[in-house]
Design an enzyme around this catalytic site. Structure first.
Site, PDB file in Angstrom:
ATOM      1  N   LYS A 287       7.364  -9.060  -2.338  1.00 14.31           N
ATOM      2  CA  LYS A 287       7.747  -7.759  -1.761  1.00 14.31           C
ATOM      3  C   LYS A 287       8.273  -7.951  -0.339  1.00 14.31           C
ATOM      4  O   LYS A 287       9.268  -7.331   0.058  1.00 14.31           O
ATOM      5  CB  LYS A 287       6.540  -6.809  -1.759  1.00 14.31           C
ATOM      6  CG  LYS A 287       6.188  -6.299  -3.149  1.00 14.31           C
ATOM      7  CD  LYS A 287       4.851  -5.570  -3.197  1.00 14.31           C
ATOM      8  CE  LYS A 287       4.482  -5.216  -4.638  1.00 14.31           C
ATOM      9  NZ  LYS A 287       3.125  -4.681  -4.783  1.00 14.31           N
TER      10      LYS A 287
ATOM     11  N   GLN B  27      -2.173  -3.194  -1.479  1.00 13.71           N
ATOM     12  CA  GLN B  27      -2.045  -3.998  -2.696  1.00 13.71           C
ATOM     13  C   GLN B  27      -3.320  -3.872  -3.541  1.00 13.71           C
ATOM     14  O   GLN B  27      -4.423  -4.111  -3.052  1.00 13.71           O
ATOM     15  CB  GLN B  27      -1.787  -5.472  -2.324  1.00 13.71           C
ATOM     16  CG  GLN B  27      -1.546  -6.380  -3.501  1.00 13.71           C
ATOM     17  CD  GLN B  27      -0.281  -6.035  -4.295  1.00 13.71           C
ATOM     18  OE1 GLN B  27       0.759  -5.733  -3.738  1.00 13.71           O
ATOM     19  NE2 GLN B  27      -0.378  -6.069  -5.613  1.00 13.71           N
TER      20      GLN B  27
ATOM     21  N   ASP C 146       4.034   3.996  -2.712  1.00 11.59           N
ATOM     22  CA  ASP C 146       3.635   3.705  -4.094  1.00 11.59           C
ATOM     23  C   ASP C 146       3.539   4.993  -4.910  1.00 11.59           C
ATOM     24  O   ASP C 146       3.351   4.951  -6.124  1.00 11.59           O
ATOM     25  CB  ASP C 146       2.281   2.975  -4.121  1.00 11.59           C
ATOM     26  CG  ASP C 146       2.454   1.480  -4.338  1.00 11.59           C
ATOM     27  OD1 ASP C 146       3.561   1.059  -4.735  1.00 11.59           O
ATOM     28  OD2 ASP C 146       1.481   0.734  -4.117  1.00 11.59           O
TER      29      ASP C 146
END
Ligand code: NDP
Length: 296
Positions: free
Chosen positions: A62, A106, A129
């Site tokens: 990422k 994460q 997200d």
């Protein structure tokens, strides 16, 4: 057929690698445009707790993807035994940090930390997200917001191939907050007639056979068989499962029995190289969107 067909020159295969590269190219241009006259680039903060090798690898990719399109990244690494309160304070500080447009925690988090409690702390305007209740609610209402990356990636693949959705039957196998539910809402928004299936669905093969667009997001290796696919359907395989292989190294397969489904489908995503690469591209897209709405 012995091995999955490759994407190269096969018009039946939806090549997520290729499409994600194109999306990243567009994003690099869009970032360059967005920062004109601004004092900084878009910024993504990534919070990584512990040393799970898979999580580390995801975070690394990422961060590399951010760099490639001109998004600044800030990696916050915390040890595996970090208390929930410490992670919470970190997230609250990132909410206030003016250089940060997107916050990604994460997952999975170590077991002493409640993921739901931490995700709920993220400012919805920085929730790249798309997992917080505010953004989930906006999606449900058909309003604008930051929405989960994997479903956004699926929609982008369908759009790239001009897959008609209005009036079509879309079946989504899986109802997670991360994939199944938001994807069902996005398909509904495009006027598909959507059926959401799960582990208690009766006659699952029969329901799947009604699908013009069939999405498998159930985390069950090769569960969706070729005989479940209506001839001419579009098959999207979100699953990523590692299974044993004869060389002992293991191999990745999706939630669809690919070779069988390939024979039936009009279009199909491979695993790997289908939906997976799109997820990171959509994370970058969400970060730029957050930047634009915060300082644009
Ligand atoms: P979850 O485990 O959170 O959800 C799985 C869903 O599938 C649940 O709704 C579950 O039903 C349903 N399900 C499980 N077994 C069956 C069954 N036998 N029949 C019908 N439905 C079933 O998974 P995620 O949504 O997070 O992920 C789904 C898959 O996608 C996984 O393989 C994951 O690795 C992959 N993934 C891939 C990403 C990518 O970038 N390509 C990103 C995220 C996920 P119930 O609710 O009843 O339990």
């Amino acid at each position: 057929m012995d091995s999955p067909k490759t994407a190269l020159a096969d018009p039946k295969i939806i090549d997520g690698k290729d499409i994600s590269q194109a999306v990243k190219g567009e994003l690099a241009l869009a970032v360059a445009e967005a920062i004109k006259g601004k004092t900084r680039n878009p910024g993504l903060a990534v919070v990584l707790v512990g040393d799970n090798p898979a999580s580390k690898a995801y975070v690394k990719s990422k961060i590399a993807a951010c760099k490639a399109v001109g998004i600044e990244s800030f990696l916050i690494e915390l040890p595996a035994d970090t208390a929930q309160a410490v992670v919470a304070e970190k997230v609250k500080a990132l909410n206030l940090d003016q250089k940060v447009d997107g916050i990604l925690v994460q997952l999975p988090l170590p077991k002493q930390i409640s993921s739901a409690a931490i995700l709920a702390l993220i400012d919805p305007a920085k929730d790249v997200d798309g997992l917080c209740a505010v953004n989930a609610g906006l999606l449900l209402q058909g309003a604008d917001g930051l929405f989960p990356c994997t479903p956004l990636g699926v929609m982008r693949l369908l759009a790239h191939h001009d897959v008609a959705l209005a009036g079509k039957n879309a079946v989504v196998v899986g109802r997670s907050h991360l994939v199944g539910k938001p994807l069902a809402m996005m398909l509904l928004q495009e006027n598909a007639t959507v059926t959401i299936c799960h582990s208690k669905t009766a006659n699952l093969p029969e329901v799947c056979r009604q699908a013009d667009v069939l999405v498998a997001a159930c985390g069950q290796a090769e569960m969706v068989k070729g005989s479940w696919v209506k001839p001419g359907a579009v098959v999207i395989d979100v699953g990523i499962n590692r299974v044993e292989s004869s060389d002992g190294k293991g191999r990745l397969v999706g939630d669809v029995a690919y070779n069988e489904a390939y024979e039936q489908a009009r279009l199909i995503t491979p695993v790997p190289g289908g939906v997976g690469p799109m997820t990171v591209a959509m994370l970058l897209s969400n970060t730029l969107k957050a930047f634009n709405s915060r300082i644009g």
